[in-house]
Every structure is written in C-alpha cells, then in structure tokens.
Design a protein around this motif. Structure first.
Motif, short mmCIF file in Angstrom:
data_model
loop_
_atom_site.label_atom_id
_atom_site.label_comp_id
_atom_site.label_asym_id
_atom_site.label_seq_id
_atom_site.Cartn_x
_atom_site.Cartn_y
_atom_site.Cartn_z
N ASP A 196 0.81 -1.22 0.00
CA ASP A 196 0.00 0.00 0.00
C ASP A 196 0.84 1.27 0.00
O ASP A 196 0.30 2.37 -0.16
CB ASP A 196 -0.93 0.02 1.22
N ILE A 197 2.15 1.14 0.18
CA ILE A 197 3.02 2.32 0.16
C ILE A 197 2.98 2.93 -1.24
O ILE A 197 3.20 2.22 -2.23
CB ILE A 197 4.46 1.93 0.55
N PRO A 252 6.75 -0.52 -5.84
CA PRO A 252 6.36 -1.08 -7.14
C PRO A 252 5.04 -1.83 -7.03
O PRO A 252 4.82 -2.59 -6.08
CB PRO A 252 7.51 -2.06 -7.45
N ARG A 253 4.16 -1.63 -8.01
CA ARG A 253 2.87 -2.31 -7.97
C ARG A 253 3.02 -3.82 -8.13
O ARG A 253 2.09 -4.58 -7.84
CB ARG A 253 1.95 -1.77 -9.08
N SER A 254 4.18 -4.25 -8.57
CA SER A 254 4.44 -5.68 -8.68
C SER A 254 4.38 -6.38 -7.33
O SER A 254 4.10 -7.58 -7.26
CB SER A 254 5.79 -5.94 -9.35
N LEU A 255 4.61 -5.65 -6.23
CA LEU A 255 4.48 -6.26 -4.91
C LEU A 255 3.01 -6.62 -4.67
O LEU A 255 2.71 -7.75 -4.24
CB LEU A 255 4.99 -5.31 -3.82
N ARG A 310 16.77 0.36 -10.29
CA ARG A 310 15.36 0.68 -10.01
C ARG A 310 14.53 -0.58 -9.77
O ARG A 310 13.54 -0.85 -10.45
CB ARG A 310 14.78 1.53 -11.14
N THR A 311 14.99 -1.32 -8.78
CA THR A 311 14.29 -2.52 -8.34
C THR A 311 14.27 -2.55 -6.82
O THR A 311 14.98 -1.79 -6.15
CB THR A 311 14.97 -3.81 -8.85
N TRP A 351 9.37 -1.72 -11.20
CA TRP A 351 8.22 -0.86 -11.48
C TRP A 351 7.66 -1.09 -12.89
O TRP A 351 6.57 -0.65 -13.19
CB TRP A 351 8.62 0.60 -11.34
N ASP A 352 8.43 -1.76 -13.74
CA ASP A 352 8.05 -1.85 -15.16
C ASP A 352 7.32 -3.14 -15.53
O ASP A 352 6.88 -3.28 -16.67
CB ASP A 352 9.30 -1.72 -16.04
N SER A 353 7.21 -4.07 -14.60
CA SER A 353 6.55 -5.34 -14.90
C SER A 353 5.87 -5.87 -13.64
O SER A 353 6.38 -5.68 -12.53
CB SER A 353 7.57 -6.37 -15.39
#
Length: 290
Positions: free
Chosen positions: A132-133, A137-140, A166-167, A217-219
């Motif tokens: 929720d942060i 990354p939305r992948s989480l 950026r990971t 963030w990209d996948s």
C-alpha cells in the motif's frame, strides 16, 4: 577508514577488478561513523552472472541513528536525484514502519548502488501492507497472493532498494522449512516463470535459511528469486564452489577468528547464477542478506 580502503583496494587487485579511489573513498568518508561503530558489519561479495563480471561489491550496516542514508547519499553527490518513485521509497517506508537499521551496498567500479532497511525480528512486516506504500512497485501488490500461498506474507524482514537498477528486493525471515524442499522449489519456480533449476541449485536450496525476490516498477512479474545458505566453512556445503567464487575466497581478507559466508543462488527466467558474501567484520545475530 584508511585501513578499510586499503583492504578494498587490495582485494580488488587480487580479483583483477579496477578500483578507483574517486569512486570508493567518497562513500567510505560519507559513512565513516558506520565503520567505526562497535557493531559495524562489513562484507564483500562477488557473483558469477555476466552482468556482475569485473565488479567487487562491498556492503556495510549503518548506525541506527542514521535515519535517512539516502538523503545523506544525495547531499554528498553519491547518487543523482531522481523523480522516479525509487527516490521516495525509503522515506515512505519510514513513514509507515520502524526501521531498526540500514545497510549500504556499493561496487568498487559501479559506486553507490543500494540501501537496505531492516525491521526488528519481532516486528516482521506484511507484504500486503507494504504494497500500500504509494511509491512501492505495484508488482508487490500483484504477487501478494503468491506470498500468502507460500506462508511468506507476514515475514518480510528486510527491503533492499536498488537505485541503479530501479528494483526492490523483498527479503523473508523465518521462511517455512517446506519452502526449501526440492519439490517445493521446483513448483515455486514454475509458478513464477523461472528457469528450471540445476541439481546443484536444489541441493543448495535444501540448506537455505532464507529467500528474497526482486521486483521492479516496469513489470508485474517477479524478476528474480534467490535462496541463501550461511556457513563458516564452505566445504560443508553440499555443492562445489564456482571457480570465480573460489578465487574470491582465496583473495578477500577477513577480520577476527571466525569467517562467515552467505552463499546464494539466484534464479531468473533465463537461468541461474551464484553469489558469495564473505564477512570482513561481523557480529553474531547480524542480519543476513545477499
């Protein structure tokens, strides 16, 4: 600090890795207090993957009083300011969680790379809440169901932020023992689309103490999963040591009477590679991650 720099420089030379003072010294001087602290932990690491060739990484833990080591890195010009969410993630984590200590990762060639935030053992975080942060990354969030199915959702012990790539690495503590059984490893890797593991990987996986995943963030997919085993004697591991790592062990010095290693195998959709972290300075019960 001069002694530590000399150790880094000599270790790099023995490994045929170029070490530039202009890259390493500013990092050591910026976080000088961390190295002189009685609880200092310092480790060196190499990896067999092509993208890690010609590099020697150094990792150290910062004093708990350093609340925002990323702000320190920015103010000393160790890393460029960015508008990417990776630049606000550490601050956002602090706004929602108690971070017990930090780690800094840098390469003698690549310079400043990562910051780790470690939670206390009795306050492991839930992946579903960390998702929720805003800057996470939305992948989480996309993989919360996977973590829950494997009994990992409420066992996040460390978050590692890789500013260069950026990971984010999500490290799990107190991983259920069945997670390291060969059949479970095989099914886990199939589930997230990783390459079929070697027999060597499965043998090492059985001895693992923990695992982590890499997210971007990209996948929405998990980019990498790593299993890690700790030992004070590499000959006790059930697998042969890779040639690059054997050279590393012969070359890198250590302090104190005991030597500690963390040996990890990372799986990606394209294959596997190995990493070894050798502790130069360490304390019992120090956080292990690779």
């Amino acid at each position: 600090m001069a002694e530590l720099y000399a150790t880094v420089e000599e270790s790099a030379r023995l490994l045929d890795v170029a070490c530039h003072r202009d890259t390493v010294w500013p990092i050591l001087s910026t976080y000088e207090d961390a190295f002189s602290h009685p609880a200092a932990v310092v480790a060196f690491r190499v990896a067999t993957a092509l993208r890690h060739a010609g590099e020697l990484d150094c990792r150290f833990r910062t004093h708990p009083d350093v609340r925002d080591p990323y702000a320190v890195a920015l103010s000393h010009g160790l890393t460029p300011k960015t508008d990417h969410p990776v630049g606000t993630l550490l601050a956002d984590i602090h706004d929602r969680c108690f971070v017990e200590s930090h780690g800094i990762d840098f390469g003698v060639v690549g310079g400043f790379k990562k910051i780790y935030g470690a939670f206390t053992p009795d306050d492991l975080q839930e992946a579903s809440k960390l998702a929720d942060i805003p800057s996470m990354p939305r992948s989480l969030a996309e993989n919360v169901g996977f973590f829950a199915r494997h009994g990992l959702d409420d066992r996040v012990g460390v978050l590692g932020i890789d500013y260069a790539n950026r990971t984010v690495n999500v490290y799990f503590n107190e991983v259920p023992a069945e997670s390291f059984a060969p059949d479970t490893i095989l099914s886990t890797l199939r589930e997230i689309g990783m390459a079929t593991p070697s027999e060597q990987m499965l043998k090492l996986g059985e001895k693992a103490f923990g695992l982590y995943v890499t997210l971007g963030w990209d996948s929405p997919k998990i980019e990498r999963i790593c299993y890690a085993a700790a030992t004070t004697d590499l000959t006790k591991l059930p697998v042969p040591v890779e040639p690059e790592i054997e050279k590393f062990v012969r070359s890198v010095p250590y302090g104190g009477d005991d030597r500690k290693f963390v040996y990890g195998v990372a799986l990606t959709p394209r294959g596997e590679y190995y990493k070894l972290e050798s502790h130069y300075k360490w304390k019992p019960n120090a956080v292990n991650f690779i």
